[in-house]
Structure formats: structure tokens, C-alpha cells
Scaffold this motif. Structure first.
Motif, PDB file in Angstrom:
ATOM      1  N   MET A 234      44.923  11.612  34.470  1.00 32.81           N
ATOM      2  CA  MET A 234      45.212  11.939  33.083  1.00 32.81           C
ATOM      3  C   MET A 234      46.623  12.495  32.951  1.00 32.81           C
ATOM      4  O   MET A 234      47.079  13.292  33.775  1.00 32.81           O
ATOM      5  CB  MET A 234      44.189  12.956  32.566  1.00 32.81           C
ATOM      6  CG  MET A 234      44.290  13.233  31.060  1.00 32.81           C
ATOM      7  SD  MET A 234      44.160  11.763  30.021  1.00 32.81           S
ATOM      8  CE  MET A 234      42.511  11.181  30.418  1.00 32.81           C
ATOM      9  N   GLU A 235      47.311  12.022  31.909  1.00 33.16           N
ATOM     10  CA  GLU A 235      48.672  12.506  31.631  1.00 33.16           C
ATOM     11  C   GLU A 235      48.839  12.660  30.123  1.00 33.16           C
ATOM     12  O   GLU A 235      47.922  12.380  29.355  1.00 33.16           O
ATOM     13  CB  GLU A 235      49.724  11.579  32.246  1.00 33.16           C
ATOM     14  CG  GLU A 235      49.421  10.093  32.162  1.00 33.16           C
ATOM     15  CD  GLU A 235      49.675   9.510  30.779  1.00 33.16           C
ATOM     16  OE1 GLU A 235      50.567  10.031  30.083  1.00 33.16           O
ATOM     17  OE2 GLU A 235      48.990   8.556  30.397  1.00 33.16           O
ATOM     18  N   GLU A 236      50.029  13.110  29.713  1.00 32.90           N
ATOM     19  CA  GLU A 236      50.226  13.582  28.348  1.00 32.90           C
ATOM     20  C   GLU A 236      49.883  12.549  27.279  1.00 32.90           C
ATOM     21  O   GLU A 236      49.139  12.844  26.339  1.00 32.90           O
ATOM     22  CB  GLU A 236      51.684  14.033  28.162  1.00 32.90           C
ATOM     23  CG  GLU A 236      52.100  15.218  29.018  1.00 32.90           C
ATOM     24  CD  GLU A 236      51.472  16.545  28.584  1.00 32.90           C
ATOM     25  OE1 GLU A 236      50.822  16.587  27.517  1.00 32.90           O
ATOM     26  OE2 GLU A 236      51.634  17.538  29.314  1.00 32.90           O
ATOM     27  N   GLN A 237      50.424  11.329  27.392  1.00 36.00           N
ATOM     28  CA  GLN A 237      50.240  10.364  26.311  1.00 36.00           C
ATOM     29  C   GLN A 237      48.783   9.926  26.175  1.00 36.00           C
ATOM     30  O   GLN A 237      48.261   9.794  25.063  1.00 36.00           O
ATOM     31  CB  GLN A 237      51.160   9.166  26.524  1.00 36.00           C
ATOM     32  CG  GLN A 237      52.626   9.513  26.264  1.00 36.00           C
ATOM     33  CD  GLN A 237      53.576   8.476  26.815  1.00 36.00           C
ATOM     34  OE1 GLN A 237      53.412   7.991  27.921  1.00 36.00           O
ATOM     35  NE2 GLN A 237      54.593   8.129  26.037  1.00 36.00           N
ATOM     36  N   ALA A 238      48.132   9.691  27.297  1.00 31.39           N
ATOM     37  CA  ALA A 238      46.721   9.304  27.242  1.00 31.39           C
ATOM     38  C   ALA A 238      45.884  10.430  26.647  1.00 31.39           C
ATOM     39  O   ALA A 238      44.980  10.191  25.831  1.00 31.39           O
ATOM     40  CB  ALA A 238      46.215   8.937  28.635  1.00 31.39           C
ATOM     41  N   TRP A 239      46.176  11.676  27.058  1.00 31.89           N
ATOM     42  CA  TRP A 239      45.419  12.821  26.535  1.00 31.89           C
ATOM     43  C   TRP A 239      45.623  12.987  25.040  1.00 31.89           C
ATOM     44  O   TRP A 239      44.662  13.213  24.282  1.00 31.89           O
ATOM     45  CB  TRP A 239      45.817  14.093  27.282  1.00 31.89           C
ATOM     46  CG  TRP A 239      45.076  15.323  26.846  1.00 31.89           C
ATOM     47  CD1 TRP A 239      45.594  16.418  26.232  1.00 31.89           C
ATOM     48  CD2 TRP A 239      43.675  15.580  26.988  1.00 31.89           C
ATOM     49  NE1 TRP A 239      44.609  17.347  25.982  1.00 31.89           N
ATOM     50  CE2 TRP A 239      43.416  16.857  26.439  1.00 31.89           C
ATOM     51  CE3 TRP A 239      42.620  14.855  27.527  1.00 31.89           C
ATOM     52  CZ2 TRP A 239      42.145  17.422  26.410  1.00 31.89           C
ATOM     53  CZ3 TRP A 239      41.345  15.420  27.496  1.00 31.89           C
ATOM     54  CH2 TRP A 239      41.128  16.685  26.946  1.00 31.89           C
ATOM     55  N   GLU A 240      46.859  12.860  24.577  1.00 31.33           N
ATOM     56  CA  GLU A 240      47.140  12.981  23.145  1.00 31.33           C
ATOM     57  C   GLU A 240      46.362  11.937  22.351  1.00 31.33           C
ATOM     58  O   GLU A 240      45.815  12.228  21.277  1.00 31.33           O
ATOM     59  CB  GLU A 240      48.637  12.813  22.896  1.00 31.33           C
ATOM     60  CG  GLU A 240      49.484  13.980  23.384  1.00 31.33           C
ATOM     61  CD  GLU A 240      50.978  13.701  23.263  1.00 31.33           C
ATOM     62  OE1 GLU A 240      51.332  12.642  22.684  1.00 31.33           O
ATOM     63  OE2 GLU A 240      51.780  14.521  23.741  1.00 31.33           O
ATOM     64  N   THR A 241      46.311  10.725  22.890  1.00 31.38           N
ATOM     65  CA  THR A 241      45.590   9.651  22.199  1.00 31.38           C
ATOM     66  C   THR A 241      44.090   9.933  22.154  1.00 31.38           C
ATOM     67  O   THR A 241      43.438   9.748  21.120  1.00 31.38           O
ATOM     68  CB  THR A 241      45.851   8.300  22.884  1.00 31.38           C
ATOM     69  OG1 THR A 241      47.266   8.045  22.893  1.00 31.38           O
ATOM     70  CG2 THR A 241      45.152   7.172  22.157  1.00 31.38           C
ATOM     71  N   LEU A 242      43.534  10.396  23.252  1.00 27.36           N
ATOM     72  CA  LEU A 242      42.106  10.711  23.289  1.00 27.36           C
ATOM     73  C   LEU A 242      41.756  11.846  22.326  1.00 27.36           C
ATOM     74  O   LEU A 242      40.747  11.784  21.618  1.00 27.36           O
ATOM     75  CB  LEU A 242      41.700  11.084  24.713  1.00 27.36           C
ATOM     76  CG  LEU A 242      41.572   9.921  25.691  1.00 27.36           C
ATOM     77  CD1 LEU A 242      41.608  10.417  27.132  1.00 27.36           C
ATOM     78  CD2 LEU A 242      40.282   9.143  25.426  1.00 27.36           C
ATOM     79  N   VAL A 243      42.588  12.873  22.293  1.00 26.71           N
ATOM     80  CA  VAL A 243      42.339  13.992  21.380  1.00 26.71           C
ATOM     81  C   VAL A 243      42.443  13.527  19.935  1.00 26.71           C
ATOM     82  O   VAL A 243      41.640  13.927  19.069  1.00 26.71           O
ATOM     83  CB  VAL A 243      43.318  15.141  21.671  1.00 26.71           C
ATOM     84  CG1 VAL A 243      43.221  16.215  20.589  1.00 26.71           C
ATOM     85  CG2 VAL A 243      43.041  15.755  23.039  1.00 26.71           C
ATOM     86  N   LYS A 244      43.402  12.645  19.673  1.00 22.61           N
ATOM     87  CA  LYS A 244      43.555  12.122  18.304  1.00 22.61           C
ATOM     88  C   LYS A 244      42.325  11.316  17.894  1.00 22.61           C
ATOM     89  O   LYS A 244      41.835  11.460  16.782  1.00 22.61           O
ATOM     90  CB  LYS A 244      44.805  11.249  18.226  1.00 22.61           C
ATOM     91  CG  LYS A 244      45.078  10.703  16.830  1.00 22.61           C
ATOM     92  CD  LYS A 244      46.350   9.875  16.784  1.00 22.61           C
ATOM     93  CE  LYS A 244      46.585   9.323  15.378  1.00 22.61           C
ATOM     94  NZ  LYS A 244      47.783   8.450  15.319  1.00 22.61           N
ATOM     95  N   ILE A 245      41.831  10.479  18.800  1.00 27.39           N
ATOM     96  CA  ILE A 245      40.618   9.708  18.493  1.00 27.39           C
ATOM     97  C   ILE A 245      39.458  10.657  18.202  1.00 27.39           C
ATOM     98  O   ILE A 245      38.686  10.450  17.257  1.00 27.39           O
ATOM     99  CB  ILE A 245      40.271   8.766  19.664  1.00 27.39           C
ATOM    100  CG1 ILE A 245      41.296   7.630  19.750  1.00 27.39           C
ATOM    101  CG2 ILE A 245      38.863   8.188  19.493  1.00 27.39           C
ATOM    102  CD1 ILE A 245      41.125   6.742  20.971  1.00 27.39           C
ATOM    103  N   ARG A 246      39.342  11.704  18.994  1.00 25.65           N
ATOM    104  CA  ARG A 246      38.255  12.675  18.797  1.00 25.65           C
ATOM    105  C   ARG A 246      38.351  13.329  17.426  1.00 25.65           C
ATOM    106  O   ARG A 246      37.343  13.527  16.737  1.00 25.65           O
ATOM    107  CB  ARG A 246      38.300  13.735  19.889  1.00 25.65           C
ATOM    108  CG  ARG A 246      37.240  14.817  19.769  1.00 25.65           C
ATOM    109  CD  ARG A 246      37.358  15.845  20.898  1.00 25.65           C
ATOM    110  NE  ARG A 246      36.331  16.882  20.772  1.00 25.65           N
ATOM    111  CZ  ARG A 246      36.469  17.976  20.048  1.00 25.65           C
ATOM    112  NH1 ARG A 246      37.604  18.201  19.376  1.00 25.65           N
ATOM    113  NH2 ARG A 246      35.491  18.876  19.985  1.00 25.65           N
ATOM    114  N   GLN A 247      39.577  13.671  17.019  1.00 25.69           N
ATOM    115  CA  GLN A 247      39.765  14.347  15.737  1.00 25.69           C
ATOM    116  C   GLN A 247      39.542  13.403  14.555  1.00 25.69           C
ATOM    117  O   GLN A 247      38.943  13.784  13.549  1.00 25.69           O
ATOM    118  CB  GLN A 247      41.180  14.930  15.671  1.00 25.69           C
ATOM    119  CG  GLN A 247      41.406  16.069  16.656  1.00 25.69           C
ATOM    120  CD  GLN A 247      42.871  16.490  16.754  1.00 25.69           C
ATOM    121  OE1 GLN A 247      43.783  15.738  16.353  1.00 25.69           O
ATOM    122  NE2 GLN A 247      43.109  17.679  17.281  1.00 25.69           N
TER     123      GLN A 247
END
Length: 548
Positions: A234-247
């Protein structure tokens, strides 16, 4: 809130959880399971009172017609964003030589005229040398070719130019292959892939691209019988995308559970490495397991060495031949032991889980040594463990270290170069899974997709037969004495993976009170018939999310 009437499955087999299964463990089955409001209400037999009560309450009846219900599976080692991206890449897996590789790349380029880059996957070194000059004439667009194991990227000259490779320095733990004059020749290896290629390709992708890749990966995994996975880079861009999908998808969450390990990048600066641990602690706290049980960062991932085929795995004895035959080498660790120990201790003290990639025997010893100072309560783990010594195999169990294994990497069809690189005496130590299990190490079974196929029963087939899944006509068997049992493998691919990230109280087995994640299979419980098994339905949180 009014309870639903639930779903009642009858007329088939229901796998009953086996505690600490071994090589000879026989499966135990019930023939009925009742789920309601996302929870398993009862597992057992059709004449049980709870099943009769479910019928009386008007539960929806599902006749299995002799099919088998297994738990929802959790892939113990995956690269989710890379998987989604890879689904549209040109596949070189079945290529045997340079001509095959060139044809697949050319055909893909012609079929995709609007793509800004030509992205490929599945290349192995025996197929062709990774030279830009060998693919430059195929298409003017940048060409990026992933090796099967993701530890090398082969680039065309136009790709080298957009990367500004001439002016890049080799990152610590990585290498950009160059000619005698210092000019890049096309290949990025190890940390040069993780630190340069991956961030660049992620940066030129749009946010929608990344979201689409994640949804595509989840859809493919649901269709294969998975309800969750453990992401190992896991790295920054993938994490940001996953958090955005969750929100953004608060009403309709991903039908998938993901525990993630934050990727650490090697450096000779201990301060820099410890600052990466600080960032991992930060994202770990951003979404706790309690607040976000289906998406959270659980720990750190450290890649201690490379791979056998590229002669970058760290060995105690030199390779017999390899990338530079005139200079026998053992490979090198990507991390200085002192810094690795500091990183591991800091993560452990913060309550993070630690996952150490270690393939060569020397890297495995170094990694076990590092974890030996940590608390076993944190359920630390080691990834791959392809060439472990008997001593280190035993130490895993003694220290409570999870053996995170990917049987598809033990497929003899892709190990044909190993005897020439290692010699027969070292090949006899390849993938000693039996020793891990007999020594008491918890097993978590995964695929390492997209580096390997993620077919669940294909993985179990290789684990139990030590024969090839990729080429069933290939007769070679790799160290049959180290095989696992079917029951043992199925449990490792479900409960074992769940346990490794503290999900075992609610996931991983079919037991009353657990979340109703399950899969329905048309299969025979015989190792030589596993490749004929078909997943028919995948249920997540009590709802069907995929059906054949």
C-alpha cells in the motif's frame, strides 16, 4: 429494526471448520446453513431445530443440488491497484521466446490505438532479454513490460525518455540496467520498480482510472470466490483512492474487505526509514479496525531481498550462474540489518504488524532474526519463504510467525531455470510448506496477484500436488514431501488469512455468529480433481454479490 426471514441453504455439503488441520485431516461437512441479516445463525444439519425454525420463519430456501459451501476466501497476499490495472494489460504469460513476446505486444498495440502507453505483464527472463532495442520498432508509444513477479520492468526507449532515465540514479535496493557508457538499456529492477516505475504510472493515471482499477479488481475477485484480501504494498495514491471510494460510496460499499500493509522503501538513512514508519502509524490511526473494519492499514511491509530468477534473492551461497556469470554472487539484502531491526522494533512497539518479504535463505534468516525480538501477540508474518533452511522453518513456529505462502509460485512450470541457478541440492529445499505447518507456524495462503493467477483451487492444487497449474501436461513435481493437505490448504486460504490480520473472530470460517461471507462450489474433494472445481456464487455480508 425488523429482522429479515434470512436464507437457508440445504441439499448439499457445508464445510465445517477444522481446527489446526494437518496433511491427513479429512474434511467434515454438515448439510445446512442458515444466515440472516448478514450473520450466520446456524451451521449443521437439516433436522437441527435451528434449521427447522428457519424454515418455519419463512427463510428463502436455496437447494444446493449437491454443491459445496465453503467460507468466503481471503487472499493472503495481493496488490489490489496493480491487479485492477493489469486486467487490461497485454498478457505475455504463454510466450516462450522473443518472437512470441514481440507478436503479443504488437497485436495489443494495434488493437488499442487510443491508449497513451502500451502496458504488458507476465514476461519472464527466459523469454527475452529486457532491452529497449528489441521492442522500439513495435510502436512509438512508451512500452512498459512487467515481469511476472513485478520485480523488473522492461521499458522501450520512448518510456525511458518520459521517465528521464538518463538522469536518474539507482535507488537504494534497486538498479537501472545500463550499458558500458552508462546509458539505460531498458530494465528497472527491484526498488527501481517500486520507487520509480510504480509512482510514475500511478501519477499519469487519473483518479477515475484508479477507482476503475479497484472496482475491476474487486469484481474479478468476487467472481473467483474472494470476499477480501491483504494488500502487501500500500502506498499514498492507492490509499487515497480507497479512502475516497469509502467516503463516496457510503450507501454502497465495496463488496470486499481489505487489510493493508504500508510499503517501506529501503534507504541507508535510518532517520528516513523511521519516518516512513511514522507515516504508517499515522494512516493506521486514520481508520481504525473498529471504525472501519473492512478497510484499514494494519502494518508495514518490508522487502528484504529480490527473487531467484533475477539472482536478486539473498542467498548464503553464490548462484551458479545468472545475470553476471563471471562474478558469482549471493545477491544482496535490500536493507542493512541494523536499520531493518530498528524499523521492525519501532513498528512492533507501536502495535503495527510487520510483514517481511524474504525469498533467499540468507534473507529468511535475517528476517526471522529481526522478528525474534518482537511480540508474538502482534502476529507478524513473513512473505514467500521460498528457500528456507530447516532451522528457520522450525523457528517460525517457535516465534509464532505467520508463514504467508503462495503455492502458485511453486508451480514447476515457472521454476525451470532454478536448477541451473541454484543446483539440485538447494532446489531440494524449495517451498518447504510441510515443515512450516508441522513446526507450528500459522499458515496464510495467498496468490501474490497480479504476479500469479488467483484461482483459489488452482492455488490449492499446487499446494497439495506440487504439480503445475499453468501447464497440466508438464510432469515435473516439486518436492512432494513438502505438500499440504486439501483441508489444510482451504483453511489456510480462508481462516488462516483472516487470522493473520485479526479478522478470525468474525471471518474465515462458517460458524454461528460470524459474518455471512460464503461461497458455493461445484467440486469434488480430491486433489487431482481440484482444477475442475467451479465457484458458482459468492456471498458477502449475507448478500449474493456474484453468481455464475
Amino acid at each position: 429494526m425488523t429482522q429479515s426471514v434470512g436464507h437457508l441453504f440445504v441439499g448439499g455439503k457445508v464445510f465445517l471448520h477444522a481446527k489446526k488441520p494437518g496433511l491427513e485431516t479429512e474434511p467434515q461437512f454438515g448439510n445446512a446453513i442458515y444466515i440472516r441479516d448478514g450473520i450466520i445463525e446456524h451451521v449443521g444439519f437439516e433436522d437441527d431445530d435451528a434449521i427447522s425454525q428457519g424454515r418455519a420463519a419463512g427463510a428463502v430456501i436455496h437447494n444446493l443440488n449437491g454443491q459445496t459451501i465453503l467460507p468466503g476466501f481471503i487472499d493472503g497476499h495481493i496488490h489490489l491497484l496493480r491487479l485492477g490495472q493489469s486486467l487490461s494489460k497485454a498478457a505475455l504469460d504463454h510466450c516462450e521466446n522473443e518472437d512470441d513476446v514481440r507478436k503479443v505486444i504488437k497485436d495489443h498495440a494495434v488493437a488499442n490505438p487510443d491508449e497513451p502507453r502500451i502496458l504488458c505483464k507476465g514476461w519472464m527472463r527466459y523469454m527475452s532479454k529486457p532491452l529497449a532495442s528489441l521492442i522500439d520498432d513495435l510502436d512509438p508509444r512508451p512500452i512498459y513490460v512487467d515481469s511476472k513477479d513485478l520485480h523488473t520492468t522492461w521499458c522501450s526507449t520512448s518510456a525511458l525518455k518520459e521517465l528521464d532515465a538518463e538522469n536518474l540514479e539507482d535507488p537504494e535496493g534497486g538498479k537501472i540496467e545500463r550499458d558500458a557508457n552508462g546509458h539505460p538499456t531498458g530494465a528497472f529492477e527491484e526498488a527501481a520498480v517500486f520507487n520509480i516505475i510504480w509512482p510514475f504510472l500511478a501519477s499519469v493515471a487519473t483518479e477515475k482510472d484508479r477507482e476503475d482499477w479497484i472496482w475491476a479488481a474487486v469484481k474479478a475477485y468476487n467472481g473467483s470466490g474472494y470476499v477480501g484480501a491483504i494488500d502487501m504494498a500500500m502506498e499514498e495514491q492507492a490509499w487515497e483512492t480507497l479512502v475516497k471510494i469509502r467516503q463516496e460510496q457510503s450507501e454502497q460499499q465495496l463488496p470486499f474487505r481489505l487489510a493493508a500493509y504500508w510499503l517501506m522503501r529501503p534507504s541507508s538513512s535510518e532517520e528516513e526509514c523511521l519516518s516512513q514508519v511514522d507515516r504508517a502509524i499515522e494512516v493506521h490511526k486514520q481508520l481504525s479496525a473498529e471504525e472501519s473494519p473492512n478497510l484499514h492499514v494494519v502494518g508495514i511491509k518490508v522487502i528484504c531481498d529480490g527473487i531467484i530468477d533475477a539472482c536478486t534473492a539473498y542467498l548464503s551461497e553464490p548462484y551458479l550462474k545468472g545475470a553476471d556469470a563471471i562474478k558469482p554472487s549471493t545477491g544482496k539484502p535490500f536493507w542493512e540489518p541494523k536499520i531493518l531491526n530498528a524499523v521492525v522494533r519501532k513498528a512492533d512497539a507501536a502495535g503495527l504488524q510487520v510483514a517481511l518479504h524474504a525469498i533467499g535463505d540468507a534473507a529468511i534468516t535475517m528476517a526471522v532474526d529481526a522478528l525474534s525480538t518482537c511480540s508474538p501477540l502482534n502476529r507478524h508474518r513473513m512473505e514467500h519463504l521460498e528457500l528456507a533452511s530447516a532451522r528457520d522453518a522450525k523457528r517460525l513456529g517457535e516465534l509464532g510467525i505467520t508463514a504467508s505462502i503462495q503455492p502458485v509460485h511453486a508451480d514447476p512450470w515457472i521454476l525451470r531455470a532454478w536448477p541451473g541457478l541454484l543446483g539440485s541440492h538447494r532446489c531440494e529445499r524449495a517451498f518447504p510448506y510441510r515443515e512450516f505447518s508441522d513446526g507450528g507456524a500459522p499458515l496464510a495462503l495467498g496468490s501474490d496477484s497480479p504476479t500469479s493467477p488467483w484461482d483459489i483451487m488452482g492455488n490449492v492444487y499446487v499446494a497439495t500436488t506440487r504439480k503445475s497449474y499453468r501447464n497440466t501436461e508438464y510432469d515435473e513435481v516439486v518436492n512432494y514431501k513438502y505438500r499440504l493437505g486439501i483441508c489444510e490448504s482451504v483453511v489456510a486460504a480462508s481462516y488462516g488469512s483472516a487470522r493473520s490480520v485479526f479478522w478470525d473472530e468474525r471471518l474465515g470460517s462458517l460458524k454461528k455468529g460470524k459474518i455471512a461471507d460464503l461461497t458455493i462450489w461445484d467440486m469434488e474433494w480430491e486433489k487431482d480433481k481440484l482444477l475442475s472445481a467451479q465457484v458458482k456464487e459468492t456471498w458477502f455480508n449475507g448478500e449474493k454479490v456474484w453468481g455464475a
